[in-house]
Design a protein around this motif. Structure first.
Motif, PDB file in Angstrom:
ATOM      1  N   GLU A 118      19.624 145.152 176.797  1.00 11.17           N
ATOM      2  CA  GLU A 118      18.692 144.628 175.804  1.00 11.17           C
ATOM      3  C   GLU A 118      17.280 145.136 176.065  1.00 11.17           C
ATOM      4  OE1 GLU A 118      18.901 140.425 175.748  1.00 11.17           O
ATOM      5  OE2 GLU A 118      21.034 140.344 175.228  1.00 11.17           O
ATOM      6  N   GLU A 119      16.512 145.201 174.974  1.00 11.04           N
ATOM      7  CA  GLU A 119      15.145 145.681 175.095  1.00 11.04           C
ATOM      8  C   GLU A 119      14.203 144.763 174.332  1.00 11.04           C
ATOM      9  OE1 GLU A 119      13.413 149.548 173.379  1.00 11.04           O
ATOM     10  OE2 GLU A 119      14.038 150.126 175.399  1.00 11.04           O
ATOM     11  N   GLN A 120      13.083 144.448 174.946  1.00  7.60           N
ATOM     12  CA  GLN A 120      12.072 143.589 174.332  1.00  7.60           C
ATOM     13  C   GLN A 120      10.766 144.354 174.256  1.00  7.60           C
ATOM     14  OE1 GLN A 120      11.272 140.040 176.525  1.00  7.60           O
ATOM     15  NE2 GLN A 120       9.636 139.341 175.163  1.00  7.60           N
ATOM     16  N   ASP A 121       9.989 144.098 173.199  1.00 11.43           N
ATOM     17  CA  ASP A 121       8.707 144.783 173.091  1.00 11.43           C
ATOM     18  C   ASP A 121       7.590 143.759 172.918  1.00 11.43           C
ATOM     19  OD1 ASP A 121       8.033 144.290 170.193  1.00 11.43           O
ATOM     20  OD2 ASP A 121       9.903 145.387 169.893  1.00 11.43           O
ATOM     21  N   TYR A 122       6.376 144.263 173.091  1.00 10.27           N
ATOM     22  CA  TYR A 122       5.179 143.425 172.974  1.00 10.27           C
ATOM     23  C   TYR A 122       4.279 143.926 171.851  1.00 10.27           C
ATOM     24  CZ  TYR A 122       6.671 141.626 177.474  1.00 10.27           C
ATOM     25  OH  TYR A 122       7.389 141.050 178.490  1.00 10.27           O
ATOM     26  N   PHE A 123       4.890 144.478 170.816  1.00 10.98           N
ATOM     27  CA  PHE A 123       4.102 145.021 169.719  1.00 10.98           C
ATOM     28  C   PHE A 123       3.311 143.942 168.986  1.00 10.98           C
ATOM     29  CE2 PHE A 123       7.583 148.353 169.772  1.00 10.98           C
ATOM     30  CZ  PHE A 123       6.798 149.269 170.463  1.00 10.98           C
ATOM     31  N   GLU A 124       3.760 142.711 169.018  1.00 15.68           N
ATOM     32  CA  GLU A 124       3.013 141.639 168.356  1.00 15.68           C
ATOM     33  C   GLU A 124       1.685 141.348 169.052  1.00 15.68           C
ATOM     34  OE1 GLU A 124       5.032 137.805 170.647  1.00 15.68           O
ATOM     35  OE2 GLU A 124       4.984 137.918 168.457  1.00 15.68           O
ATOM     36  N   LEU A 125       1.511 141.863 170.265  1.00 17.05           N
ATOM     37  CA  LEU A 125       0.273 141.638 171.007  1.00 17.05           C
ATOM     38  C   LEU A 125      -0.743 142.767 170.816  1.00 17.05           C
ATOM     39  CD1 LEU A 125       1.653 140.271 174.393  1.00 17.05           C
ATOM     40  CD2 LEU A 125       1.101 139.037 172.287  1.00 17.05           C
ATOM     41  N   ILE A 126      -0.372 143.801 170.042  1.00 12.23           N
ATOM     42  CA  ILE A 126      -1.299 144.901 169.800  1.00 12.23           C
ATOM     43  C   ILE A 126      -2.534 144.383 169.066  1.00 12.23           C
ATOM     44  CG2 ILE A 126      -1.665 147.041 168.504  1.00 12.23           C
ATOM     45  CD1 ILE A 126       1.211 147.804 169.090  1.00 12.23           C
ATOM     46  N   GLY A 127      -3.687 144.666 169.625  1.00 18.99           N
ATOM     47  CA  GLY A 127      -4.940 144.207 169.039  1.00 18.99           C
ATOM     48  C   GLY A 127      -5.397 142.865 169.566  1.00 18.99           C
ATOM     49  N   LEU A 128      -4.524 142.183 170.307  1.00 16.55           N
ATOM     50  CA  LEU A 128      -4.858 140.858 170.833  1.00 16.55           C
ATOM     51  C   LEU A 128      -5.055 140.857 172.343  1.00 16.55           C
ATOM     52  CD1 LEU A 128      -2.286 138.675 168.819  1.00 16.55           C
ATOM     53  CD2 LEU A 128      -4.644 139.233 168.205  1.00 16.55           C
ATOM     54  N   GLU A 129      -4.931 142.016 172.970  1.00 16.34           N
ATOM     55  CA  GLU A 129      -4.959 142.075 174.436  1.00 16.34           C
ATOM     56  C   GLU A 129      -6.219 141.454 175.024  1.00 16.34           C
ATOM     57  OE1 GLU A 129      -2.660 145.691 172.914  1.00 16.34           O
ATOM     58  OE2 GLU A 129      -4.562 144.698 172.462  1.00 16.34           O
ATOM     59  N   THR A 130      -7.378 141.764 174.440  1.00 15.20           N
ATOM     60  CA  THR A 130      -8.631 141.266 175.014  1.00 15.20           C
ATOM     61  C   THR A 130      -8.836 139.780 174.760  1.00 15.20           C
ATOM     62  OG1 THR A 130      -9.846 141.913 173.009  1.00 15.20           O
ATOM     63  CG2 THR A 130      -9.734 143.512 174.802  1.00 15.20           C
ATOM     64  N   PHE A 131      -8.121 139.212 173.788  1.00 12.23           N
ATOM     65  CA  PHE A 131      -8.215 137.773 173.535  1.00 12.23           C
ATOM     66  C   PHE A 131      -7.302 136.991 174.463  1.00 12.23           C
ATOM     67  CE2 PHE A 131      -9.339 139.798 169.514  1.00 12.23           C
ATOM     68  CZ  PHE A 131     -10.516 139.149 169.191  1.00 12.23           C
ATOM     69  N   ILE A 132      -6.225 137.617 174.888  1.00 15.04           N
ATOM     70  CA  ILE A 132      -5.220 136.943 175.705  1.00 15.04           C
ATOM     71  C   ILE A 132      -5.630 136.901 177.174  1.00 15.04           C
ATOM     72  CG2 ILE A 132      -2.847 137.129 176.551  1.00 15.04           C
ATOM     73  CD1 ILE A 132      -2.127 138.301 173.802  1.00 15.04           C
ATOM     74  N   ILE A 133      -6.227 137.978 177.665  1.00 12.58           N
ATOM     75  CA  ILE A 133      -6.574 138.077 179.076  1.00 12.58           C
ATOM     76  C   ILE A 133      -8.013 137.620 179.271  1.00 12.58           C
ATOM     77  CG2 ILE A 133      -6.777 139.623 181.056  1.00 12.58           C
ATOM     78  CD1 ILE A 133      -4.569 141.303 179.836  1.00 12.58           C
ATOM     79  N   LEU A 134      -8.182 136.474 179.894  1.00 15.12           N
ATOM     80  CA  LEU A 134      -9.478 135.817 179.986  1.00 15.12           C
ATOM     81  C   LEU A 134     -10.513 136.645 180.729  1.00 15.12           C
ATOM     82  CD1 LEU A 134     -11.078 133.250 179.333  1.00 15.12           C
ATOM     83  CD2 LEU A 134     -10.251 132.274 181.488  1.00 15.12           C
ATOM     84  N   SER A 135     -10.109 137.303 181.803  1.00 16.92           N
ATOM     85  CA  SER A 135     -11.072 138.081 182.599  1.00 16.92           C
ATOM     86  C   SER A 135     -11.675 139.214 181.770  1.00 16.92           C
ATOM     87  CB  SER A 135     -10.383 138.647 183.845  1.00 16.92           C
ATOM     88  OG  SER A 135      -9.300 139.484 183.482  1.00 16.92           O
ATOM     89  N   ILE A 136     -10.877 139.855 180.929  1.00 16.92           N
ATOM     90  CA  ILE A 136     -11.394 140.922 180.071  1.00 16.92           C
ATOM     91  C   ILE A 136     -12.317 140.338 179.012  1.00 16.92           C
ATOM     92  CG2 ILE A 136     -10.778 142.712 178.410  1.00 16.92           C
ATOM     93  CD1 ILE A 136      -8.220 143.192 179.914  1.00 16.92           C
ATOM     94  N   GLN A 137     -11.926 139.211 178.448  1.00 16.80           N
ATOM     95  CA  GLN A 137     -12.732 138.564 177.411  1.00 16.80           C
ATOM     96  C   GLN A 137     -14.118 138.205 177.943  1.00 16.80           C
ATOM     97  OE1 GLN A 137     -12.297 134.354 175.276  1.00 16.80           O
ATOM     98  NE2 GLN A 137     -10.620 135.738 174.718  1.00 16.80           N
ATOM     99  N   LYS A 138     -14.182 137.690 179.174  1.00  9.77           N
ATOM    100  CA  LYS A 138     -15.467 137.332 179.770  1.00  9.77           C
ATOM    101  C   LYS A 138     -16.340 138.570 179.994  1.00  9.77           C
ATOM    102  CE  LYS A 138     -14.160 133.089 182.206  1.00  9.77           C
ATOM    103  NZ  LYS A 138     -14.021 132.436 183.526  1.00  9.77           N
ATOM    104  N   ASP A 139     -15.713 139.641 180.455  1.00  7.43           N
ATOM    105  CA  ASP A 139     -16.475 140.854 180.709  1.00  7.43           C
ATOM    106  C   ASP A 139     -17.021 141.443 179.410  1.00  7.43           C
ATOM    107  OD1 ASP A 139     -17.298 142.907 182.703  1.00  7.43           O
ATOM    108  OD2 ASP A 139     -16.095 144.210 181.417  1.00  7.43           O
ATOM    109  N   LEU A 140     -16.231 141.405 178.349  1.00 10.26           N
ATOM    110  CA  LEU A 140     -16.689 141.921 177.058  1.00 10.26           C
ATOM    111  C   LEU A 140     -17.834 141.074 176.505  1.00 10.26           C
ATOM    112  CD1 LEU A 140     -13.279 142.822 175.359  1.00 10.26           C
ATOM    113  CD2 LEU A 140     -14.973 144.385 176.320  1.00 10.26           C
ATOM    114  N   ARG A 141     -17.765 139.766 176.736  1.00  8.01           N
ATOM    115  CA  ARG A 141     -18.840 138.891 176.282  1.00  8.01           C
ATOM    116  C   ARG A 141     -20.151 139.242 176.989  1.00  8.01           C
ATOM    117  NH1 ARG A 141     -16.911 134.186 177.895  1.00  8.01           N
ATOM    118  NH2 ARG A 141     -15.473 134.105 176.136  1.00  8.01           N
TER     119      ARG A 141
END
Length: 248
Positions: free
Chosen positions: A168-191
């Motif tokens: 079986e294979e799973q993908d994370y395509f639904e997270l494309i464009g949301l990476e920086t919102f999901i990962i808090l450390s990146i979000q803080k740095d961008l802010r």
């Protein structure tokens, strides 16, 4: 057991790609003694204390459009009814926003849980964090993001958004464009970086009004070079993720 690619970007790999002709990134402004900011070290991702000082000082601004300059063009390909079907309705946009917010909340919780039982998700998030951290560590201007990747890392990009579990294979395509919102450390740095860019622009504009810059072109050059240290990590990060999505 699910597996996915986990990227490692040792500092020495990033530094080894630096060339003598590369433009060096620095927190020191090339011309100004005022427009200087220090980017926090890895792990220190607290928001900038100055916040939105530039916006507060300048006051509220509004953007307007000259409606008298609008031009009308006939659509020979579709009638009015067909055109209406080609656009999303307001309620559809609301659904998109709700679905995106739900995904962000769910995945952000998973990302922050230490020792998650889903090792595949942990590996995915770890890979995203390592890619962003590698982009942050660059001390020179990089025109081609492929130059910061080893051959193995470049080959592994195709597996970043995919995970396998037996047959079986799973993908994370639904997270494309949301990476920086999901990962808090990146979000803080961008802010922090957004606030720093506002401060840079405000300082340079003040200097320009004071007559420090001899020409508009010189002021624009200062803006470009002073902001680059804050903007390049996001650009490189986005380009590498786009490469991974294209190869998936």
């Amino acid at each position: 057991h699910k597996t996915t690619t986990c990227f490692l970007f040792p500092t020495q790999i990033v530094e080894s790609q630096k060339t003598d002709s590369a433009m060096v990134l620095s927190a020191e402004s090339n011309h100004s003694i005022c427009s200087t900011f220090t980017v926090p070290d890895a792990g220190d991702l607290s928001s900038n204390a100055k916040g939105n000082a530039a916006l507060d000082t300048l006051g509220n601004r509004a953007v307007t459009f000259d409606e008298d300059s609008n031009e009308y063009f006939d659509n020979a390909m579709q009638c009015a009814e067909d055109c209406q079907d080609s656009w999303y309705a307001p309620f559809e946009y609301q659904v998109f926003r709700q679905e995106a917010q739900s995904t962000i909340q769910k995945e952000a919780c998973v990302e922050q849980v230490d020792g998650s039982l889903d090792s595949n998700k942990t590996s995915f998030y770890a890979s995203i964090r390592m890619i962003y951290l590698a982009a942050r560590k660059l001390t020179y201007v990089l025109d081609n993001p492929s130059d910061m990747l080893t051959q193995q890392q470049s080959e592994d990009l195709s597996g970043l958004y995919r995970a396998s579990s037996g047959d079986e294979e799973q993908d994370y395509f639904e997270l494309i464009g949301l990476e920086t919102f999901i990962i808090l450390s990146i979000q803080k740095d961008l802010r922090f970086r957004r606030a720093a860019i506002q401060d840079v622009v405000f300082d340079v504009q003040c200097e320009y009004r004071q007559g420090i810059w001899s020409s508009t072109e010189e002021m624009e050059q200062e803006l470009q070079e002073s902001c680059l240290i804050h903007t390049q990590p996001s650009v490189i990060f986005s380009q590498i993720l786009a490469m991974a999505q294209q190869r998936a």
